[in-house]
Design a protein around this motif. Structure first.
Motif, PDB file in Angstrom:
ATOM      1  N   TRP A   1       1.549   4.263   5.962  1.00  0.00           N
ATOM      2  CA  TRP A   1       2.905   3.748   5.769  1.00  0.00           C
ATOM      3  C   TRP A   1       3.826   4.401   6.795  1.00  0.00           C
ATOM      4  O   TRP A   1       3.719   5.590   7.067  1.00  0.00           O
ATOM      5  N   GLY A   2       4.756   3.617   7.353  1.00  0.00           N
ATOM      6  CA  GLY A   2       5.774   4.145   8.249  1.00  0.00           C
ATOM      7  C   GLY A   2       7.065   4.330   7.486  1.00  0.00           C
ATOM      8  O   GLY A   2       7.453   3.476   6.680  1.00  0.00           O
TER       9      GLY A   2
ATOM     10  N   PRO B   1       4.547   4.205  -1.683  1.00  0.00           N
ATOM     11  CA  PRO B   1       5.452   5.349  -1.586  1.00  0.00           C
ATOM     12  C   PRO B   1       6.917   4.995  -1.838  1.00  0.00           C
ATOM     13  O   PRO B   1       7.726   5.893  -2.052  1.00  0.00           O
ATOM     14  N   ASN B   2       7.271   3.713  -1.835  1.00  0.00           N
ATOM     15  CA  ASN B   2       8.636   3.334  -2.213  1.00  0.00           C
ATOM     16  C   ASN B   2       8.868   3.577  -3.695  1.00  0.00           C
ATOM     17  O   ASN B   2       9.992   3.802  -4.120  1.00  0.00           O
ATOM     18  N   MET B   3       7.793   3.522  -4.480  1.00  0.00           N
ATOM     19  CA  MET B   3       7.879   3.771  -5.920  1.00  0.00           C
ATOM     20  C   MET B   3       7.500   5.213  -6.263  1.00  0.00           C
ATOM     21  O   MET B   3       8.083   5.811  -7.157  1.00  0.00           O
ATOM     22  N   ASP B   4       6.490   5.755  -5.555  1.00  0.00           N
ATOM     23  CA  ASP B   4       5.993   7.105  -5.829  1.00  0.00           C
ATOM     24  C   ASP B   4       5.585   7.772  -4.515  1.00  0.00           C
ATOM     25  O   ASP B   4       4.443   7.633  -4.077  1.00  0.00           O
TER      26      ASP B   4
ATOM     27  N   VAL C   1       7.260   1.080   5.018  1.00  0.00           N
ATOM     28  CA  VAL C   1       6.594  -0.195   5.290  1.00  0.00           C
ATOM     29  C   VAL C   1       5.161   0.121   5.698  1.00  0.00           C
ATOM     30  O   VAL C   1       4.881   1.200   6.234  1.00  0.00           O
ATOM     31  N   ILE C   2       4.262  -0.801   5.433  1.00  0.00           N
ATOM     32  CA  ILE C   2       2.879  -0.587   5.858  1.00  0.00           C
ATOM     33  C   ILE C   2       2.869  -0.554   7.381  1.00  0.00           C
ATOM     34  O   ILE C   2       3.388  -1.454   8.044  1.00  0.00           O
TER      35      ILE C   2
END
Length: 87
Positions: A33-34, A68-71, A42-43
């Motif tokens: 992920w970036g 990672p936006n959620m966790d 974002v992937i």
């Protein structure tokens, strides 16, 4: 007796092949992920870059299924820098 030796050899080959397959088949899949400047992820594509080696996180590797936006906890690895998404 000769038939028994052949059967044992075949069983040994099958067990060895099965063990090798089992240990290599179930690798945990990961996703890179970036991290954008606004903090969202974002992937990351293989063309995306990290343009310098400064402290912010540029890319992070997470287990498949973890967004990672959620966790964002416990990344497998991180790359420092500023994320540049290449179109």
């Amino acid at each position: 007796m000769k038939r028994l030796k052949i059967n044992l050899a075949v069983i040994a080959i099958l067990l060895g092949t099965g063990a090798a397959y089992a240990t290599n088949f179930h690798k945990d899949a990961t996703v890179f992920w970036g991290k954008r400047a606004n903090g969202t992820y974002v992937i990351a594509d293989s063309n995306d870059l990290c343009n310098n080696l400064t402290p912010p996180v540029c890319k992070a590797e997470y287990p498949e299924g973890q967004n990672p936006n959620m966790d964002p906890s416990d990344p497998i690895s991180t790359t420092p820098g500023t994320f540049v998404q290449v179109p």
